[in-house]
Design a protein around this motif. Structure first.
Motif, mmCIF file in Angstrom:
data_model
loop_
_atom_site.group_PDB
_atom_site.id
_atom_site.type_symbol
_atom_site.label_atom_id
_atom_site.label_comp_id
_atom_site.label_asym_id
_atom_site.label_seq_id
_atom_site.Cartn_x
_atom_site.Cartn_y
_atom_site.Cartn_z
ATOM 1 N N UNK A 1 11.661 6.113 -18.170
ATOM 2 C CA UNK A 1 10.419 5.664 -17.536
ATOM 3 C C UNK A 1 10.622 5.504 -16.034
ATOM 4 N N UNK A 2 11.797 4.987 -15.668
ATOM 5 C CA UNK A 2 12.121 4.889 -14.244
ATOM 6 C C UNK A 2 12.211 6.241 -13.580
ATOM 7 N N UNK A 3 12.651 7.255 -14.341
ATOM 8 C CA UNK A 3 12.706 8.611 -13.782
ATOM 9 C C UNK A 3 11.309 9.111 -13.436
ATOM 10 N N UNK A 4 10.309 8.729 -14.220
ATOM 11 C CA UNK A 4 8.928 9.104 -13.901
ATOM 12 C C UNK A 4 8.467 8.436 -12.612
ATOM 13 N N UNK A 5 8.916 7.202 -12.384
ATOM 14 C CA UNK A 5 8.554 6.501 -11.146
ATOM 15 C C UNK A 5 9.088 7.227 -9.921
ATOM 16 N N UNK A 6 10.140 8.018 -10.095
ATOM 17 C CA UNK A 6 10.711 8.758 -8.967
ATOM 18 C C UNK A 6 9.731 9.765 -8.379
ATOM 19 N N UNK A 7 8.734 10.159 -9.157
ATOM 20 C CA UNK A 7 7.752 11.114 -8.648
ATOM 21 C C UNK A 7 6.990 10.561 -7.452
ATOM 22 N N UNK A 8 6.963 9.228 -7.317
ATOM 23 C CA UNK A 8 6.270 8.614 -6.185
ATOM 24 C C UNK A 8 7.111 8.589 -4.924
ATOM 25 N N UNK A 9 8.387 8.929 -5.019
ATOM 26 C CA UNK A 9 9.264 8.882 -3.853
ATOM 27 C C UNK A 9 9.024 10.088 -2.953
ATOM 28 N N UNK A 10 9.415 9.991 -1.689
ATOM 29 C CA UNK A 10 9.227 11.108 -0.765
ATOM 30 C C UNK A 10 9.954 12.359 -1.247
ATOM 31 N N UNK B 1 0.792 -1.223 0.000
ATOM 32 C CA UNK B 1 0.000 0.000 0.000
ATOM 33 C C UNK B 1 0.820 1.266 0.000
ATOM 34 N N UNK B 2 2.130 1.149 0.145
ATOM 35 C CA UNK B 2 2.994 2.326 0.191
ATOM 36 C C UNK B 2 3.322 2.799 -1.219
ATOM 37 N N UNK B 3 2.903 4.011 -1.542
ATOM 38 C CA UNK B 3 3.203 4.581 -2.858
ATOM 39 C C UNK B 3 4.713 4.729 -3.044
ATOM 40 N N UNK B 4 5.407 5.101 -1.981
ATOM 41 C CA UNK B 4 6.860 5.295 -2.072
ATOM 42 C C UNK B 4 7.571 3.985 -2.385
ATOM 43 N N UNK B 5 7.168 2.899 -1.719
ATOM 44 C CA UNK B 5 7.797 1.603 -1.966
ATOM 45 C C UNK B 5 7.514 1.141 -3.382
#
Length: 457
Positions: A425-434, A256-260
């Motif tokens: 694409x992985x750089x876009x995933x970084x938006x979910x990080x704290x 459930x963690x968006x960051x994880x």
């Protein structure tokens, strides 16, 4: 730092280094192994595939077992088993024994890998995890770079069997220490249950996926499609089971963690782009430019050096600018490095591209690993570590399969151009990080297990 924390850090680093070294030296010994054991090329390939399928399918389940019974205990058993199976491979009379023992080694490798992160999460407070994870990443880089050189030297001096004996003594020493030395005790996590049906479904899905990706670039494309179908069906059944069971294999605080989820997506993309690029560029250097394996390895040394240097620097940068910006810039650097290598042919350009790739990937590893480990509760640290290790095991398989297929279809530039797009694409995933600084990721005030009290198991 207390004595217990020093031992935990040394054990975590040793376990990660042994696995990394084992993976890199094997590629050097395979031709000699094939020749001396009279094996076919397919059998030699299975010495790698068998291990990969076993370890990738069991990492999450092994992490959950560590959550239940203690990461230090599971780490000790994993290290002992890894060392003993390494010795068995070194004594194997035929390639069939080597393949079977590689499967067993994969099982023990799956036990120890999530535990290396679970032990860190339990032993260190959240605001002190950065440097231990950075040290661990640096040592992985050193081991990966040293593997081909050490393996080549051992094969030349003592034969392929000596390579497998290399891991025996450190594995046994750290395994015994983990099982005999006890740290501060904490309350037993009695509420952690092991979801056996979920573990079996997930193992089937991941094993089928890895096998399909290994088969995809070769002549077994039909088997690969069947494997992908089995993986999808087993994955859907796993999701359905997890939603209905009272004790899911993947606890809600992790999935459930968006960051994880963002960190795992970033790791999958980064490791796919990284390994796919190494595969394509290595073929270019050797087949197109005519360089030997040793000359190719020398051109790759800046990658390892940059990775080793980037890891501790990342721990400092994370405190100042946060995980989101740090990882986002690093993923962009990875994409840039892949594009540089897509057109590089001279030694300076190749070495520069490799240095960028190592710096970017090393930074991503530290940032993403820290997010995964910190965001998970101590009682779920094993599962989180297992998911992280799964991402960095499946990602390279995906990247090599894609790189091989794309290189055959359109050459080096097409393959590396698409791998660069994967990194972005992985750089876009970084938006979910704290977006906060890492120092503020700890939710105030944290006490008890969430404060990182060491496990006394």
């Amino acid at each position: 730092m207390t004595v217990h924390r020093r031992l935990v850090l040394a054990s975590s680093v040793a376990g990660a280094a042994i696995v990394a070294l084992d993976g890199t030296v094997l590629t050097v010994v395979q031709p000699t192994l094939q020749r001396e054991l009279g094996a076919s090329l397919a059998q030699v390939q299975w010495t790698s595939t068998a291990y990969l399928v076993a370890v990738a399918s069991l990492l999450v389940s092994a992490g959950r077992i560590g959550d239940r019974y203690g990461h230090q205990r599971v780490f000790g058993l994993g290290m002992l088993g890894f060392g003993l199976t390494s010795a068995g491979i070194g004594l194997a009379p035929g390639v069939g024994w080597v393949i079977g023992l590689r499967v067993a080694q994969g099982v023990f490798g799956a036990l120890l890998q999530p535990a290396t992160l679970g032990m860190l999460r339990a032993a260190f407070p959240p605001d002190r995890l950065g440097m231990p994870i950075a040290v661990r990443t640096s040592v992985i880089g050193i081991a990966a770079a040293a593997g081909p050189l050490v393996g080549g030297a051992l094969v030349g001096a003592a034969g392929w069997r000596a390579v497998f004996f290399l891991n025996v003594v450190p594995s046994l020493v750290f395994g015994v220490l983990a099982l005999t030395v006890r740290g501060p005790r904490r309350t037993e996590a009695a509420t952690v249950r092991f979801d056996l049906p979920g573990a079996l479904l997930l193992a089937l899905s991941l094993a089928s996926l890895v096998q399909a990706l290994v088969d995809l670039p070769g002549s077994a494309a039909g088997l690969a499609v069947s494997g992908l179908a089995v993986s999808v069906l087993a994955g859907l059944a796993f999701v359905r089971h997890e939603r209905r069971t009272a004790h899911p294999l993947l606890p809600p605080d992790v999935v459930g963690s968006v960051a994880i989820r963002g960190a795992l997506g970033m790791l999958l993309a980064a490791s796919a782009a990284f390994s796919g690029t190494l595969f394509v560029v290595t073929y270019f250097l050797q087949d197109t430019l005519g360089l030997g394996p040793f000359q190719s390895a020398l051109r790759g040394l800046p990658l390892a050096a940059a990775m080793v240097l980037a890891a501790p620097a990342t721990a400092v940068v994370l405190r100042r600018v946060g995980a989101r910006r740090t990882a986002g810039v690093a993923m962009t650097v990875v994409a840039l490095a892949v594009l540089v290598l897509s057109r590089a042919s001279g030694a300076v350009a190749v070495c520069g591209g490799f240095a960028l790739l190592g710096a970017g990937f090393g930074t991503v590893l530290v940032a993403a690993t820290q997010v995964v480990v910190r965001e998970a509760a101590v009682e779920s640290a094993g599962v989180a570590g297992g998911l992280k290790q799964t991402a960095v095991n499946v990602g390279p398989t995906l990247g090599v399969a894609a790189g091989s297929a794309l290189m055959a279809a359109g050459g080096r530039e097409l393959a590396l151009g698409i791998l660069a797009a994967v990194a972005l694409t992985g750089a876009l995933a970084c938006l979910a990080l704290p977006g906060r600084t890492v120092a503020s990721l700890t939710h105030p005030p944290v006490t008890g297990d969430r404060a990182g009290v060491p496990a006394g198991r």
